[in-house]
Design a protein around this motif. Structure first.
Motif, PDB file in Angstrom:
ATOM      1  N   SER A   9      40.798  38.101  41.816  1.00  0.00           N
ATOM      2  CA  SER A   9      39.588  38.749  41.906  1.00  0.00           C
ATOM      3  C   SER A   9      39.937  40.310  41.569  1.00  0.00           C
ATOM      4  O   SER A   9      38.694  41.069  41.415  1.00  0.00           O
ATOM      5  N   ARG A  10      40.979  40.982  41.563  1.00  0.00           N
ATOM      6  CA  ARG A  10      41.040  42.009  40.971  1.00  0.00           C
ATOM      7  C   ARG A  10      40.933  42.089  39.432  1.00  0.00           C
ATOM      8  O   ARG A  10      40.559  42.910  38.920  1.00  0.00           O
ATOM      9  N   LEU A  11      41.464  40.989  38.758  1.00  0.00           N
ATOM     10  CA  LEU A  11      41.188  41.089  37.192  1.00  0.00           C
ATOM     11  C   LEU A  11      39.859  41.029  36.701  1.00  0.00           C
ATOM     12  O   LEU A  11      39.588  41.642  35.785  1.00  0.00           O
ATOM     13  N   PHE A  12      39.125  40.204  37.535  1.00  0.00           N
ATOM     14  CA  PHE A  12      37.796  39.881  36.996  1.00  0.00           C
ATOM     15  C   PHE A  12      36.745  40.396  37.760  1.00  0.00           C
ATOM     16  O   PHE A  12      36.885  40.688  38.906  1.00  0.00           O
ATOM     17  N   ARG A  51      39.650  44.672  36.324  1.00  0.00           N
ATOM     18  CA  ARG A  51      38.425  44.482  35.722  1.00  0.00           C
ATOM     19  C   ARG A  51      38.751  44.384  34.177  1.00  0.00           C
ATOM     20  O   ARG A  51      38.572  45.321  33.642  1.00  0.00           O
ATOM     21  N   VAL A  52      39.663  43.711  33.763  1.00  0.00           N
ATOM     22  CA  VAL A  52      40.040  43.698  32.524  1.00  0.00           C
ATOM     23  C   VAL A  52      38.744  42.730  31.814  1.00  0.00           C
ATOM     24  O   VAL A  52      38.073  42.005  32.089  1.00  0.00           O
ATOM     25  N   LEU A 108      30.860  38.378  45.345  1.00  0.00           N
ATOM     26  CA  LEU A 108      31.547  38.266  44.407  1.00  0.00           C
ATOM     27  C   LEU A 108      30.985  37.499  43.440  1.00  0.00           C
ATOM     28  O   LEU A 108      31.888  37.237  42.264  1.00  0.00           O
ATOM     29  N   GLY A 109      29.872  37.018  43.344  1.00  0.00           N
ATOM     30  CA  GLY A 109      29.210  36.129  42.358  1.00  0.00           C
ATOM     31  C   GLY A 109      28.814  34.955  42.703  1.00  0.00           C
ATOM     32  O   GLY A 109      28.555  34.895  44.065  1.00  0.00           O
ATOM     33  N   SER A 147      20.214  23.621  35.232  1.00  0.00           N
ATOM     34  CA  SER A 147      20.957  24.785  35.376  1.00  0.00           C
ATOM     35  C   SER A 147      22.176  24.658  34.852  1.00  0.00           C
ATOM     36  O   SER A 147      22.834  23.726  35.260  1.00  0.00           O
ATOM     37  N   GLU A 148      22.584  25.840  34.426  1.00  0.00           N
ATOM     38  CA  GLU A 148      24.171  25.859  33.794  1.00  0.00           C
ATOM     39  C   GLU A 148      25.040  26.212  35.216  1.00  0.00           C
ATOM     40  O   GLU A 148      24.616  26.703  36.235  1.00  0.00           O
ATOM     41  N   PRO A 149      26.006  25.558  35.126  1.00  0.00           N
ATOM     42  CA  PRO A 149      26.982  25.946  36.264  1.00  0.00           C
ATOM     43  C   PRO A 149      27.721  27.549  36.115  1.00  0.00           C
ATOM     44  O   PRO A 149      27.284  28.045  35.079  1.00  0.00           O
ATOM     45  N   PRO A 150      28.042  27.981  37.047  1.00  0.00           N
ATOM     46  CA  PRO A 150      28.551  29.317  37.009  1.00  0.00           C
ATOM     47  C   PRO A 150      29.656  29.507  36.020  1.00  0.00           C
ATOM     48  O   PRO A 150      30.453  28.633  35.810  1.00  0.00           O
ATOM     49  N   PRO A 151      29.844  30.700  35.466  1.00  0.00           N
ATOM     50  CA  PRO A 151      30.493  30.778  34.342  1.00  0.00           C
ATOM     51  C   PRO A 151      32.097  30.506  34.479  1.00  0.00           C
ATOM     52  O   PRO A 151      32.364  30.987  35.798  1.00  0.00           O
ATOM     53  N   PRO A 152      33.074  30.200  33.878  1.00  0.00           N
ATOM     54  CA  PRO A 152      34.227  30.035  34.216  1.00  0.00           C
ATOM     55  C   PRO A 152      34.985  31.371  34.063  1.00  0.00           C
ATOM     56  O   PRO A 152      34.585  32.474  33.580  1.00  0.00           O
ATOM     57  N   LEU A 153      36.041  31.469  34.595  1.00  0.00           N
ATOM     58  CA  LEU A 153      37.025  32.753  34.558  1.00  0.00           C
ATOM     59  C   LEU A 153      37.616  32.563  33.112  1.00  0.00           C
ATOM     60  O   LEU A 153      38.311  31.465  32.781  1.00  0.00           O
TER      61      LEU A 153
END
Lengths: 235, 235
Positions: B232-235, B183-184, A216-217, B69-75
């Protein structure tokens, strides 16, 4: 409790059920229901409908029920879960059931602590109760089957191939190179590992059995979050 | 704890941190770490990297850290949540944070019980702690901002329009006729109601503000399950 789940033993007449204990208290305390009120009910394994309150006693409530609608459709998925921490197990079972999972295997894995297997929460009685909570939450009536398998390799090598046959076989593994697919149109066998993931040899065993590791990432999610997130993405 | 979250106050030298209390116990008891071992660490609001254990005392552990390292990207989402039951609040905050939510508003609604607003779990200190647990779970360092708004209408009418501007504005409501989009490709303002959903007037207020009511299906999910499933459905 968005639906009161009924069992054949609750019937005291051909269309009247008598509820005591937890469900009685819910009707009286949460719904503050009175005679004539209608509540959503469903018979385990059968249809859903409405129950009209006929009478309320000190320790029980009688409802006249009409069952005329189908429960929501199940998810076409078999969920194979590395046994989570006891504290988490209840929420995972209730959560997966609420989403419509009807077949769950709890399995061992390298990173599953041995002590988890002796938790009283693993009793059939408790697992069934957690599943009931999930059905009551989601307005469903079909109990999932929940089995446990104490040995990883015999399960994966001898039993899992026939479970996964004719399904899309996926294992959710943080750090995998493949994104979890979206909106699949076929049944899925979904394996979810312990906190910290499966070890390499376990992933290799699953891959030999035809499973594809997906992610999922970058984020490592708690089991209950991961279960909801993967199921929601797949279906 | 898949990442040990550090704060500026932990530094005792320019690249050495000293941990006590909960993080010390985690390093010693869960990781059973010894000098020379490396653990994943991250500085709040900054990069992630590794901490090598320099020394372990009776009550503290020192780590030499490299953050590269960069942290994981935000939503790209603002989450507006009807205040959940106190018991559920912790898990919702930790879960949403683990998935990468960086802005959370806890709001009132008709079906939010008044007593929830006086729960000690609503303290800034507790909310921050739950968010830290979510970051530690997901391997992230960026704390979300969490605000609460005690009055529904002033928030929705005066504040929400500017929050939702230039975003896709969605409210998750069981029974809505529109499926939750998948997945918008744009930022989202996501409103999630109380258990039992918003009342009609609240949905109408949100619709006047440009929100579209969407659903995940017939099943009513617990708030923490719904949050994970919708994100989880949106992204």
């Amino acid at each position: 409790m968005n639906l009161i789940l009924l069992f054949p033993v609750d019937y005291v007449a051909h269309d009247v059920v008598r509820l005591r204990g937890r469900r009685f208290e819910h009707v009286v305390q949460t719904h503050r229901a009175k005679p004539g009120d209608r509540l959503v009910v469903g018979l385990a394994g059968e249809k859903i409908g409405r129950g009209e309150i006929v009478s309320i006693g000190d320790e029980s409530v009688d409802l006249r029920v009409v069952l005329d609608s189908e429960p929501p459709p199940p998810l076409p998925v078999t969920l194979v879960l590395a046994l989570p921490r006891p504290k988490v197990l209840n929420r995972v079972i209730a959560g997966a059931t609420s989403m419509g999972v009807k077949q769950i295997f709890l399995i061992n894995a390298w990173r599953v602590e041995k002590s988890y297997w002796s938790s009283p929460r693993l009793s059939d009685e408790n697992l069934r109760f957690q599943a009931i909570l999930g059905l009551e939450q989601a307005g469903d009536t079909i109990l999932p089957s929940i089995a446990h398998r104490r040995l990883f390799r015999p399960f994966v090598e001898d039993e899992l191939p026939s479970i996964a046959r004719h399904t899309r076989a996926l294992v959710a593994q943080p750090g995998s190179a493949v994104d979890c697919p979206r909106r699949v149109d076929e049944p899925v066998t979904l394996v979810i590992g312990p906190e910290g993931g499966f070890i390499e040899q376990e992933i290799a065993s699953l891959e030999r059995c035809g499973f594809l590791a997906v992610t999922l990432g970058d984020r490592v999610l708690r089991v209950e979050t991961a279960v909801a997130a993967v199921l929601s993405r797949l279906f």
